[in-house]
Design a protein around this motif. Structure first.
Motif, PDB file in Angstrom:
ATOM      1  N   MET A   1     -34.249  -3.941  -4.049  1.00 30.06           N
ATOM      2  CA  MET A   1     -33.393  -2.503  -3.594  1.00 30.06           C
ATOM      3  C   MET A   1     -34.425  -1.793  -2.674  1.00 30.06           C
ATOM      4  O   MET A   1     -33.699  -1.035  -1.691  1.00 30.06           O
ATOM      5  N   THR A   2     -35.473  -1.480  -2.835  1.00 28.03           N
ATOM      6  CA  THR A   2     -36.421  -0.754  -2.010  1.00 28.03           C
ATOM      7  C   THR A   2     -36.423  -1.505  -0.550  1.00 28.03           C
ATOM      8  O   THR A   2     -36.474  -0.931   0.664  1.00 28.03           O
ATOM      9  N   THR A   3     -36.404  -2.965  -0.501  1.00 23.84           N
ATOM     10  CA  THR A   3     -36.191  -3.690   0.906  1.00 23.84           C
ATOM     11  C   THR A   3     -35.208  -3.127   1.397  1.00 23.84           C
ATOM     12  O   THR A   3     -35.071  -2.917   2.677  1.00 23.84           O
ATOM     13  N   VAL A   4     -33.931  -3.308   0.752  1.00 25.80           N
ATOM     14  CA  VAL A   4     -32.686  -2.891   1.667  1.00 25.80           C
ATOM     15  C   VAL A   4     -32.609  -1.452   1.987  1.00 25.80           C
ATOM     16  O   VAL A   4     -32.268  -1.278   3.140  1.00 25.80           O
ATOM     17  N   ALA A   5     -33.348  -0.518   1.181  1.00 22.31           N
ATOM     18  CA  ALA A   5     -33.378   0.985   1.764  1.00 22.31           C
ATOM     19  C   ALA A   5     -34.230   0.907   2.853  1.00 22.31           C
ATOM     20  O   ALA A   5     -33.854   1.751   3.971  1.00 22.31           O
ATOM     21  N   LEU A   6     -35.360   0.175   2.939  1.00 23.49           N
ATOM     22  CA  LEU A   6     -36.198   0.099   4.045  1.00 23.49           C
ATOM     23  C   LEU A   6     -35.699  -0.099   5.364  1.00 23.49           C
ATOM     24  O   LEU A   6     -35.876   0.075   6.514  1.00 23.49           O
ATOM     25  N   PHE A   7     -34.598  -1.326   5.143  1.00 24.47           N
ATOM     26  CA  PHE A   7     -33.885  -2.020   6.344  1.00 24.47           C
ATOM     27  C   PHE A   7     -33.078  -1.059   6.773  1.00 24.47           C
ATOM     28  O   PHE A   7     -32.998  -1.159   8.266  1.00 24.47           O
ATOM     29  N   ALA A   8     -32.270  -0.401   6.011  1.00 27.94           N
ATOM     30  CA  ALA A   8     -31.424   0.362   6.446  1.00 27.94           C
ATOM     31  C   ALA A   8     -32.090   1.639   7.170  1.00 27.94           C
ATOM     32  O   ALA A   8     -31.569   2.208   8.348  1.00 27.94           O
ATOM     33  N   ALA A   9     -33.195   2.164   6.776  1.00 26.94           N
ATOM     34  CA  ALA A   9     -34.202   3.193   7.545  1.00 26.94           C
ATOM     35  C   ALA A   9     -34.500   2.676   8.908  1.00 26.94           C
ATOM     36  O   ALA A   9     -34.684   3.382   9.875  1.00 26.94           O
ATOM     37  N   LEU A  10     -35.022   1.492   8.818  1.00 26.84           N
ATOM     38  CA  LEU A  10     -35.433   0.750  10.192  1.00 26.84           C
ATOM     39  C   LEU A  10     -34.199   0.689  11.093  1.00 26.84           C
ATOM     40  O   LEU A  10     -34.394   1.041  12.421  1.00 26.84           O
ATOM     41  N   CYS A  11     -33.222   0.358  10.651  1.00 25.64           N
ATOM     42  CA  CYS A  11     -32.101   0.290  11.726  1.00 25.64           C
ATOM     43  C   CYS A  11     -31.593   1.716  12.063  1.00 25.64           C
ATOM     44  O   CYS A  11     -30.994   1.914  13.305  1.00 25.64           O
ATOM     45  N   THR A  12     -31.551   2.683  11.168  1.00 25.64           N
ATOM     46  CA  THR A  12     -31.377   4.025  11.768  1.00 25.64           C
ATOM     47  C   THR A  12     -32.372   4.610  12.663  1.00 25.64           C
ATOM     48  O   THR A  12     -32.056   5.025  13.635  1.00 25.64           O
ATOM     49  N   CYS A  13     -33.616   4.302  12.611  1.00 27.93           N
ATOM     50  CA  CYS A  13     -34.746   4.494  13.342  1.00 27.93           C
ATOM     51  C   CYS A  13     -34.442   4.041  14.637  1.00 27.93           C
ATOM     52  O   CYS A  13     -34.808   4.482  15.870  1.00 27.93           O
ATOM     53  N   GLN A  14     -34.095   2.813  14.847  1.00 30.06           N
ATOM     54  CA  GLN A  14     -34.087   1.885  16.015  1.00 30.06           C
ATOM     55  C   GLN A  14     -32.762   2.412  17.004  1.00 30.06           C
ATOM     56  O   GLN A  14     -33.048   2.358  17.961  1.00 30.06           O
ATOM     57  N   THR A  15     -31.910   3.092  16.188  1.00 35.57           N
ATOM     58  CA  THR A  15     -30.743   3.358  16.545  1.00 35.57           C
ATOM     59  C   THR A  15     -30.935   4.906  17.449  1.00 35.57           C
ATOM     60  O   THR A  15     -30.788   5.155  18.438  1.00 35.57           O
ATOM     61  N   LEU A  16     -31.564   5.700  16.752  1.00 33.12           N
ATOM     62  CA  LEU A  16     -31.734   6.994  16.754  1.00 33.12           C
ATOM     63  C   LEU A  16     -32.927   7.556  17.445  1.00 33.12           C
ATOM     64  O   LEU A  16     -33.323   8.447  18.300  1.00 33.12           O
ATOM     65  N   VAL A  17     -34.095   6.687  17.251  1.00 35.93           N
ATOM     66  CA  VAL A  17     -35.382   7.166  17.981  1.00 35.93           C
ATOM     67  C   VAL A  17     -35.850   6.015  18.814  1.00 35.93           C
ATOM     68  O   VAL A  17     -35.853   6.256  20.147  1.00 35.93           O
ATOM     69  N   GLU A  18     -36.510   5.204  18.428  1.00 34.44           N
ATOM     70  CA  GLU A  18     -37.055   3.735  19.366  1.00 34.44           C
ATOM     71  C   GLU A  18     -37.068   2.614  18.809  1.00 34.44           C
ATOM     72  O   GLU A  18     -37.187   2.660  17.563  1.00 34.44           O
ATOM     73  N   PRO A  19     -37.336   1.539  19.407  1.00 35.97           N
ATOM     74  CA  PRO A  19     -37.199   0.060  18.975  1.00 35.97           C
ATOM     75  C   PRO A  19     -38.736   0.072  18.231  1.00 35.97           C
ATOM     76  O   PRO A  19     -39.621   0.721  18.367  1.00 35.97           O
TER      77      PRO A  19
END
Length: 484
Positions: free
Chosen positions: A337-355
């Protein structure tokens, strides 16, 4: 172009692969671990005995064939069909599991869930650390051959290469098993403890200096935008260890995830709101001073410290006392479950911040390395539970795994574990990594890696890995552990 320039150009200006492909690769190693266990169980069912005939050689050959060989092939000639390889191996192993479960059973699922288990090694973390080390040893030499896909190599600025993840996973693996993660508190003076930790990194500093001197004297190829002109990974490991020890003296282990988030978040904020990112990306000012020459290596330490601290948090959670199978199942589900949450945060960061950027070791890079490592660890944990259940079902309790359902010392199980290549590498992890680096340097000095055919390259890589594993295995059989 000279041979040095050709080799430098061969590993430069690369953009990596997709998150999905790296994720698919994470399933291969756990499947290989399961494959090894099922082969031993089938042999026990057929012959009624373990270990295999001619134990030390046959077990070394088995482990190399099912644990190392598939990893070499997956990053060379089978890289384009990796999903099909993973699916095919999964199907075969499911068939084998069905065959085992159709035989006489020695337990029931309900009894298994309530079963009391004990462990000597760190539960499935040991396998993660060893297999990251093995994959690193393969990649650092394979990357110089044309048979190794360029998308797997380290990226130039942004992107997700397999080797980019390898760097972060290596740092995370160190954090998982540090004394603080294992619940060992500082005794005596904290200042004395910090001084001791600073002195303890001298082997890494010596290795880094030795590599630097060799590279400059031999005019060996170097990818400057990776760490800088004088910096290398040994220096990064040394400084990360010192900085994290200082932080862990001041901050409780249970709060290390907060520190990890603060460091990576503040560093990302600095990259976005100041000229720091432009400074690191500028390649035309390296002659000014030491900082300008090695800015990637120096500033990326912040990201690696954040990854290490996340590893400390995860390690302390995994190593909490648990005595029943159902407790471990809950722990692995929490990791997933933590893995899923971290991947969701990663996708958000790559979209809103930088790759993701290994060169910057930015926040998305830290999130990716921790999420991908957690996925890897969780998969190994699931496989370890399947192995434990298969042991209980078949009555073959001698197959090596993270857990044992016997509270006492079992000499036969100990003998089986001594024949395991994973245990051999675990006892001499830094030596294994050092030998791999030495082999890589000498190979590049003596072999025209860019001119080798695919068949020769794969054969050479397999020979190199076998020699490395054979040497470490012999050390293990004679009880030799080299401490750095």
């Amino acid at each position: 172009m000279s041979e040095k320039e050709l080799k430098e150009a061969f590993v430069s200006n690369l953009n990596g692969t997709t998150l999905q492909e790296v994720g698919v690769g994470s399933f291969l190693t756990p499947l290989c671990i399961l494959n090894r266990a099922l082969i031993l169980i089938l042999h026990h069912q057929a012959k009624g005995s373990l270990p295999l005939p001619c134990p030390w050689f046959s077990h070394l050959l088995l482990d190399f064939s099912v644990l190392v060989l598939p990893l070499v092939l997956s990053c060379t000639i089978l890289s384009d069909i990796l999903p099909q390889v993973v699916l095919s191996l999964t199907f075969v192993l499911l068939c084998v599991l069905c065959h085992i479960y159709c035989t006489k059973c020695h337990t029931t699922p309900g009894a298994f869930l309530s079963r009391t288990v004990h462990f000597k090694q760190l539960p499935f973390v040991t396998i993660f650390r060893v297999m990251v080390n093995v994959q690193t040893a393969i990649s650092i030499l394979a990357v110089d051959f044309k048979v190794f896909p360029r998308r797997y190599a380290k990226t130039e600025t942004y992107g997700t290469g397999v080797m980019d993840f390898g760097v972060g996973a290596f740092v995370m693996a160190n954090g998982l098993v540090c004394p603080e993660a294992r619940g060992k508190s500082v005794s005596g003076s904290k200042l004395k403890h910090i001084s001791k930790q600073i002195l303890s990194v001298w082997p890494l500093v010596v290795l880094g200096a030795a590599r630097l001197v060799f590279v400059k004297l031999r005019n060996y190829q170097e990818h400057v935008t990776e760490y800088g002109v004088h910096w290398n990974f040994f220096f990064t490991l040394a400084l990360v260890k010192v900085l994290t020890k200082v932080l862990l003296v001041a901050v409780p282990t249970r709060k290390s995830w907060v520190l990890s988030l603060l460091i990576s978040g503040m560093y990302q904020l600095a990259l976005e709101t100041t000229d720091l990112k432009a400074f690191i990306m500028n390649n035309n000012d390296r002659g000014k001073d030491f900082l300008h020459a090695n800015k990637e290596g120096i500033f990326s330490i912040l990201g690696y410290v954040a990854i290490y601290m996340a590893g400390v948090q995860i390690g302390s959670y995994v190593m909490q006392p648990r005595s029943h199978v159902r407790d471990w199942i809950k722990a692995i589900l929490n990791l997933l479950m933590t893995t899923v949450a971290l991947f969701a945060a990663l996708c958000t960061c790559q979209t809103l911040v930088e790759p993701v950027s290994r060169r910057l070791a930015n926040l998305p890079f830290c999130l990716w390395c921790v999420a991908q490592s957690l996925l890897f660890i969780s998969c190994i944990g699931v496989v370890d539970l399947i192995v434990l259940f298969s042991q209980a079902w078949s009555g073959c309790c001698f197959v090596p795994s993270s857990w044992s359902s016997n509270s006492g010392s079992d000499k036969k199980k100990d003998d089986m574990e001594k024949l395991c290549l994973v245990q051999a590498v675990d006892k001499n992890q830094m030596l294994f990594f050092l030998i791999a680096n030495i082999f890589t340097i000498f190979t590049n000095c003596l072999v025209d890696t860019l001119g080798c055919s695919c068949l020769f390259s794969v054969g050479f890589l397999l020979s190199y890995m076998f020699m490395n594993c054979f040497g470490i295995y012999i050390f293990h059989l004679f009880g030799i552990t080299v401490k750095f």
